[in-house]
Design a protein around this motif. Structure first.
Motif, PDB file in Angstrom:
ATOM      1  N   SER A 171      -3.314 -19.026  -0.263  1.00 37.89           N
ATOM      2  CA  SER A 171      -3.939 -18.988   1.063  1.00 37.89           C
ATOM      3  C   SER A 171      -4.766 -17.718   1.269  1.00 37.89           C
ATOM      4  O   SER A 171      -5.598 -17.663   2.177  1.00 37.89           O
ATOM      5  N   ALA A 172      -4.527 -16.716   0.429  1.00 37.39           N
ATOM      6  CA  ALA A 172      -5.244 -15.441   0.536  1.00 37.39           C
ATOM      7  C   ALA A 172      -5.197 -14.763  -0.834  1.00 37.39           C
ATOM      8  O   ALA A 172      -4.375 -15.114  -1.676  1.00 37.39           O
ATOM      9  N   PRO A 173      -6.060 -13.775  -1.049  1.00 39.05           N
ATOM     10  CA  PRO A 173      -5.997 -13.015  -2.298  1.00 39.05           C
ATOM     11  C   PRO A 173      -4.632 -12.342  -2.443  1.00 39.05           C
ATOM     12  O   PRO A 173      -3.947 -12.050  -1.462  1.00 39.05           O
ATOM     13  N   ILE A 174      -4.242 -12.081  -3.676  1.00 40.17           N
ATOM     14  CA  ILE A 174      -2.911 -11.548  -3.963  1.00 40.17           C
ATOM     15  C   ILE A 174      -2.641 -10.231  -3.244  1.00 40.17           C
ATOM     16  O   ILE A 174      -1.538 -10.006  -2.738  1.00 40.17           O
ATOM     17  N   ASN A 175      -3.646  -9.363  -3.143  1.00 39.58           N
ATOM     18  CA  ASN A 175      -3.431  -8.080  -2.449  1.00 39.58           C
ATOM     19  C   ASN A 175      -3.144  -8.300  -0.966  1.00 39.58           C
ATOM     20  O   ASN A 175      -2.360  -7.571  -0.369  1.00 39.58           O
ATOM     21  N   GLU A 176      -3.737  -9.339  -0.361  1.00 36.47           N
ATOM     22  CA  GLU A 176      -3.447  -9.634   1.043  1.00 36.47           C
ATOM     23  C   GLU A 176      -2.044 -10.217   1.205  1.00 36.47           C
ATOM     24  O   GLU A 176      -1.364  -9.956   2.202  1.00 36.47           O
ATOM     25  N   LEU A 177      -1.612 -11.016   0.233  1.00 37.79           N
ATOM     26  CA  LEU A 177      -0.248 -11.546   0.288  1.00 37.79           C
ATOM     27  C   LEU A 177       0.766 -10.417   0.156  1.00 37.79           C
ATOM     28  O   LEU A 177       1.801 -10.411   0.837  1.00 37.79           O
ATOM     29  N   LYS A 178       0.482  -9.445  -0.688  1.00 36.74           N
ATOM     30  CA  LYS A 178       1.371  -8.284  -0.818  1.00 36.74           C
ATOM     31  C   LYS A 178       1.421  -7.505   0.496  1.00 36.74           C
ATOM     32  O   LYS A 178       2.487  -7.079   0.949  1.00 36.74           O
ATOM     33  N   ARG A 179       0.262  -7.324   1.107  1.00 35.93           N
ATOM     34  CA  ARG A 179       0.188  -6.616   2.379  1.00 35.93           C
ATOM     35  C   ARG A 179       0.970  -7.372   3.450  1.00 35.93           C
ATOM     36  O   ARG A 179       1.710  -6.798   4.245  1.00 35.93           O
ATOM     37  N   LYS A 180       0.828  -8.694   3.451  1.00 30.06           N
ATOM     38  CA  LYS A 180       1.542  -9.545   4.406  1.00 30.06           C
ATOM     39  C   LYS A 180       3.053  -9.385   4.223  1.00 30.06           C
ATOM     40  O   LYS A 180       3.802  -9.300   5.202  1.00 30.06           O
ATOM     41  N   ALA A 181       3.516  -9.328   2.975  1.00 34.73           N
ATOM     42  CA  ALA A 181       4.944  -9.154   2.702  1.00 34.73           C
ATOM     43  C   ALA A 181       5.426  -7.796   3.209  1.00 34.73           C
ATOM     44  O   ALA A 181       6.523  -7.694   3.782  1.00 34.73           O
ATOM     45  N   LYS A 182       4.635  -6.765   3.036  1.00 32.79           N
ATOM     46  CA  LYS A 182       5.035  -5.437   3.508  1.00 32.79           C
ATOM     47  C   LYS A 182       5.103  -5.383   5.031  1.00 32.79           C
ATOM     48  O   LYS A 182       6.005  -4.761   5.612  1.00 32.79           O
ATOM     49  N   LEU A 183       4.161  -6.048   5.676  1.00 31.63           N
ATOM     50  CA  LEU A 183       4.200  -6.112   7.149  1.00 31.63           C
ATOM     51  C   LEU A 183       5.425  -6.897   7.620  1.00 31.63           C
ATOM     52  O   LEU A 183       6.076  -6.520   8.595  1.00 31.63           O
ATOM     53  N   LEU A 184       5.726  -7.989   6.929  1.00 27.94           N
ATOM     54  CA  LEU A 184       6.890  -8.800   7.266  1.00 27.94           C
ATOM     55  C   LEU A 184       8.177  -7.980   7.101  1.00 27.94           C
ATOM     56  O   LEU A 184       9.080  -8.038   7.942  1.00 27.94           O
ATOM     57  N   ARG A 185       8.237  -7.204   6.036  1.00 25.71           N
ATOM     58  CA  ARG A 185       9.405  -6.345   5.800  1.00 25.71           C
ATOM     59  C   ARG A 185       9.611  -5.393   6.968  1.00 25.71           C
ATOM     60  O   ARG A 185      10.717  -5.222   7.471  1.00 25.71           O
ATOM     61  N   ARG A 186       8.529  -4.778   7.416  1.00 28.01           N
ATOM     62  CA  ARG A 186       8.635  -3.827   8.532  1.00 28.01           C
ATOM     63  C   ARG A 186       8.978  -4.521   9.846  1.00 28.01           C
ATOM     64  O   ARG A 186       9.829  -4.051  10.598  1.00 28.01           O
ATOM     65  N   SER A 187       8.300  -5.624  10.111  1.00 30.65           N
ATOM     66  CA  SER A 187       8.495  -6.282  11.405  1.00 30.65           C
ATOM     67  C   SER A 187       9.876  -6.915  11.539  1.00 30.65           C
ATOM     68  O   SER A 187      10.436  -6.969  12.631  1.00 30.65           O
ATOM     69  N   GLU A 188      10.452  -7.402  10.434  1.00 32.34           N
ATOM     70  CA  GLU A 188      11.761  -8.059  10.497  1.00 32.34           C
ATOM     71  C   GLU A 188      12.872  -7.204   9.909  1.00 32.34           C
ATOM     72  O   GLU A 188      14.014  -7.659   9.835  1.00 32.34           O
ATOM     73  N   ASP A 189      12.517  -6.003   9.459  1.00 34.33           N
ATOM     74  CA  ASP A 189      13.490  -5.075   8.884  1.00 34.33           C
ATOM     75  C   ASP A 189      14.332  -5.735   7.793  1.00 34.33           C
ATOM     76  O   ASP A 189      15.566  -5.736   7.843  1.00 34.33           O
ATOM     77  N   ILE A 190      13.621  -6.327   6.817  1.00 36.00           N
ATOM     78  CA  ILE A 190      14.286  -6.971   5.687  1.00 36.00           C
ATOM     79  C   ILE A 190      13.840  -6.278   4.401  1.00 36.00           C
ATOM     80  O   ILE A 190      12.801  -5.617   4.380  1.00 36.00           O
ATOM     81  N   PRO A 191      14.610  -6.411   3.335  1.00 37.31           N
ATOM     82  CA  PRO A 191      14.186  -5.823   2.060  1.00 37.31           C
ATOM     83  C   PRO A 191      12.867  -6.440   1.594  1.00 37.31           C
ATOM     84  O   PRO A 191      12.568  -7.616   1.866  1.00 37.31           O
ATOM     85  N   LEU A 192      12.100  -5.652   0.881  1.00 39.25           N
ATOM     86  CA  LEU A 192      10.787  -6.104   0.416  1.00 39.25           C
ATOM     87  C   LEU A 192      10.896  -7.331  -0.483  1.00 39.25           C
ATOM     88  O   LEU A 192      10.070  -8.243  -0.376  1.00 39.25           O
ATOM     89  N   ASN A 193      11.921  -7.382  -1.330  1.00 40.75           N
ATOM     90  CA  ASN A 193      12.044  -8.543  -2.211  1.00 40.75           C
ATOM     91  C   ASN A 193      12.256  -9.832  -1.408  1.00 40.75           C
ATOM     92  O   ASN A 193      11.772 -10.898  -1.795  1.00 40.75           O
ATOM     93  N   GLN A 194      12.944  -9.740  -0.268  1.00 39.46           N
ATOM     94  CA  GLN A 194      13.114 -10.924   0.578  1.00 39.46           C
ATOM     95  C   GLN A 194      11.787 -11.320   1.231  1.00 39.46           C
ATOM     96  O   GLN A 194      11.492 -12.504   1.379  1.00 39.46           O
ATOM     97  N   ALA A 195      11.016 -10.320   1.619  1.00 39.88           N
ATOM     98  CA  ALA A 195       9.704 -10.610   2.209  1.00 39.88           C
ATOM     99  C   ALA A 195       8.797 -11.272   1.178  1.00 39.88           C
ATOM    100  O   ALA A 195       8.101 -12.252   1.491  1.00 39.88           O
ATOM    101  N   TYR A 196       8.815 -10.759  -0.052  1.00 45.31           N
ATOM    102  CA  TYR A 196       8.027 -11.388  -1.119  1.00 45.31           C
ATOM    103  C   TYR A 196       8.485 -12.827  -1.355  1.00 45.31           C
ATOM    104  O   TYR A 196       7.676 -13.731  -1.538  1.00 45.31           O
TER     105      TYR A 196
END
Length: 153
Positions: free
Chosen positions: A4-29
């Protein structure tokens, strides 16, 4: 594979999700991978890497050197390149004893005894020439050190 987006944007999305939901990065990925239709982030990356265009091998522009000593044509070209590379290196390192360093320099000796060895063969002639530019700096520094020692003696 249509992400749905370039890989760098998906990584960025996962990092934002980690921060917003306070979950480990591997779970966000993992969650992002699931949204993209993959069971895991590792599988998503594996498919992404497999579909990336592979760089083309650089076409050979020279010829194969298969035995030593090298032919006269290559030897002349190598000596000329070694001399010009020596001048570039000596101007950059600014040795304490430039006159003695220049006296110690011998392009013919370098090409005949330091440039190529039998265990490097076969080798493309253009690649072999590039090795002069890559490794001559160490030889010139050794000459400058030897010139310093000679001046101290």
């Amino acid at each position: 594979m249509n992400l749905s987006a370039p890989i760098n944007e998906l990584k960025r999305k996962a990092k934002l999700l980690r921060r917003s939901e306070d979950i480990p990065l591997n779970q966000a990925y993992a969650r992002i991978a699931n949204e993209e239709g993959y069971a895991s982030w590792g599988l998503l990356i594996r498919d992404y890497e497999a579909q990336k265009p592979k760089p083309n091998a650089r076409p050979r522009t020279g010829y194969q050197i298969t035995s030593l000593p090298v032919d006269d044509g290559y030897r002349r070209e190598a000596i000329e390149l070694a001399n010009s590379t020596f001048e570039m290196v000596i101007s950059r390192i600014e040795p304490d004893n430039p006159v003695e360093t220049r006296r110690l320099w011998d392009a013919v000796e370098y090409i005949d005894h330091h440039h190529l060895s039998a265990d490097m063969l076969p080798i493309d002639s253009e690649y072999a020439l590039s090795l002069i530019e890559a490794f001559l700096v160490h030889h010139v520094i050794d000459l400058a050190v030897q010139a310093d020692r000679n001046a101290e003696a």
